[in-house]
Design an enzyme around this catalytic site. Structure first.
Site, PDB file in Angstrom:
ATOM      1  N   GLU A   1      -3.663   7.590  -3.915  1.00 54.29           N
ATOM      2  CA  GLU A   1      -3.503   6.274  -3.304  1.00 54.29           C
ATOM      3  C   GLU A   1      -3.235   5.181  -4.336  1.00 54.29           C
ATOM      4  OE1 GLU A   1      -6.139   4.741   0.295  1.00 54.29           O
ATOM      5  OE2 GLU A   1      -6.985   4.135  -1.613  1.00 54.29           O
TER       6      GLU A   1
ATOM      7  N   TYR B   1       0.843  -1.185   0.000  1.00 54.95           N
ATOM      8  CA  TYR B   1       0.000   0.000   0.000  1.00 54.95           C
ATOM      9  C   TYR B   1       0.880   1.238   0.000  1.00 54.95           C
ATOM     10  CZ  TYR B   1      -3.168   3.672   1.492  1.00 54.95           C
ATOM     11  OH  TYR B   1      -3.879   4.837   1.544  1.00 54.95           O
TER      12      TYR B   1
END
Ligand code: GDP
Ligand code: MN
Length: 396
Positions: free
Chosen positions: A205, A117
């Site tokens: 993101e 991530y």
């Protein structure tokens, strides 16, 4: 403003963040064509909606169809697109209502070795942009933050200088990238930081950021949220807006220059000034009521804007009472009263109305409302307004 994954990946490409080859499709036939042109061995077909959780989410019409499908041929890509397009995708982020899928992204599928991530946001506590990263990608970062906060790395970023190369490399090392991959991974983090700062994003993101079986690093998903207050200086991005994905009442309010956020209560609030609008919602909560919305008609509200605000509030079927709470500073209460009376006359009020007018020309405004044919409960104080609105909405 939110944008779709395929649009965010286009911006990633401009910043040289590696993303799989692919293209957007609006019909199953088009999906097949995109796949044929890609000529890959495997394809990923991904529903494009303004919400995440698609991989685990499923179509309301057919729970066996998920929002992300891996297929082997262009014909299968066509079939996967047909199973998604025109259907309602329900994910953790969409709520029960789900979202209508109107386009899909068809990509060359990636053989995944590791999922990580990487994201950027503003950290309110340190008042700085921050890189958020974790070696445990794939699952939602909100869940990870709750269940395993120690697995998340936070690194503040200098808003002027950006993310320093040495810090980006340290981050890559900490995330377990191999020696040969460190510079590539660091380059992606720096590009993400550059993009975030240059675009005035509120969120950028990559989840998952993957290491492929052949050792390459790529962004398999992409999300960029823009700060609406800075969009005026990003005319090139403003065109990426997809009104079909937005709350129709919020979109209508934006057009009329009214700040409106839909909430889940049943008392419609029409207020001027963001501070008073928040205080209004707060005092309703204190007395046990629930606002249906936050609505700020603006400091110098015109009769026309008041009318628009009424239409927006009444466009929400959950509204069972309306509380007009106005402080006349720059706005004049008599003009607001005029707006309320004309709007109510034109639209036809179907729910009880509570009005509190204070400040400039409040007396005149109150008199106008009293003398009108409207059935209105007047309130002199915030507390009285809240109590009367709650009573009118039928909750106490
Ligand atoms: P989200 O669920 O809305 O965040 O959608 P993602 O784009 O993140 O996809 C969800 C999951 O699908 C990812 O975490 C991957 O595990 C998987 N996935 C997506 N694209 C591919 C691909 O090209 N190859 C493989 N093997 N898995 C993929
Ligand atoms: Mn994702």
């Amino acid at each position: 403003m939110k944008i779709h994954e395929y649009q965010a990946k286009e911006i990633f490409r401009q910043y040289r963040i590696p993303v799989p080859k692919g293209g957007v499709a609006f019909s199953p036939q088009e999906a097949r064509k995109v796949a044929e042109e890609l000529g890959a061995e495997k394809f990923a077909v991904k529903a494009q909606i303004h919400a995440g959780g698609r991989g685990k989410g499923a179509m309301k019409e057919d729970p066996s169809t998920r929002g992300v499908a891996l297929v082997a041929t262009p014909a299968q890509a066509e079939a996967a697109a047909a199973a998604m397009l025109g259907k309602t995708l329900v994910t953790k982020q969409t709520g029960e209502a789900g979202r209508l899928v109107q386009k899909v992204l068809v990509e060359e599928a990636t053989e995944i070795d590791r999922e990580l991530y990487a994201g950027m946001a503003i950290d309110r506590a340190s008042e700085l942009p921050v890189v958020i990263a974790s070696a445990e990608g794939g699952m939602s970062i909100e869940e990870l933050a709750k269940e395993k906060p120690e697995a998340i790395i936070r690194m503040p970023v200098d808003p002027v200088a950006g993310l320093y190369a040495f810090r980006a490399r340290a981050l890559a090392l900490e995330l377990g990238f191999k020696a040969k991959q460190i510079n590539k991974a660091a380059g992606i983090f720096m590009a993400l930081a550059r993009l975030f700062l240059a675009a005035d994003a509120s969120l950028a993101e990559i989840n998952p950021l993957v290491v492929t079986k052949s050792g390459e690093i790529a962004a398999l998903d992409a999300k960029i949220n823009f700060d609406d207050n800075a969009l005026f200086r990003h005319k090139d991005y403003a065109g990426l807006r997809d009104i079909a994905e937005e709350d129709p009442l919020e979109a209508k309010a934006k057009e009329a220059g009214i700040s409106y956020v839909s909430l889940d209560g049943n008392i419609g609030c029409m207020v001027n000034g963001a501070g008073l609008a928040m205080a209004t919602n707060d005092i309703l909560a204190v007395f046990g009521g629930k606002p249906a919305n936050f609505l700020d008609v603006g400091g110098g509200a015109s009769a026309g804007q008041v009318e628009e605000a009424f239409k927006i509030i009444l466009g929400d079927p959950r509204v069972r009472a309306i509380w007009v709470n106005i402080y006349g500073g720059i706005a004049r209460c008599d003009i607001i009263a005029e707006g309320v009376i004309t709007a109510a006359g034109k639209i036809g009020l179907s729910v009880p109305l509570v009005v509190r007018l204070m400040g400039t020309n409040a007396e005149a405004g109150r008199k106008m409302i009293e003398e009108s044919a409207l059935e209105v409960a007047a309130a002199a104080t915030m507390a009285e307004g809240a109590r009367k609105a709650i009573e009118a909405a039928g909750i106490s």
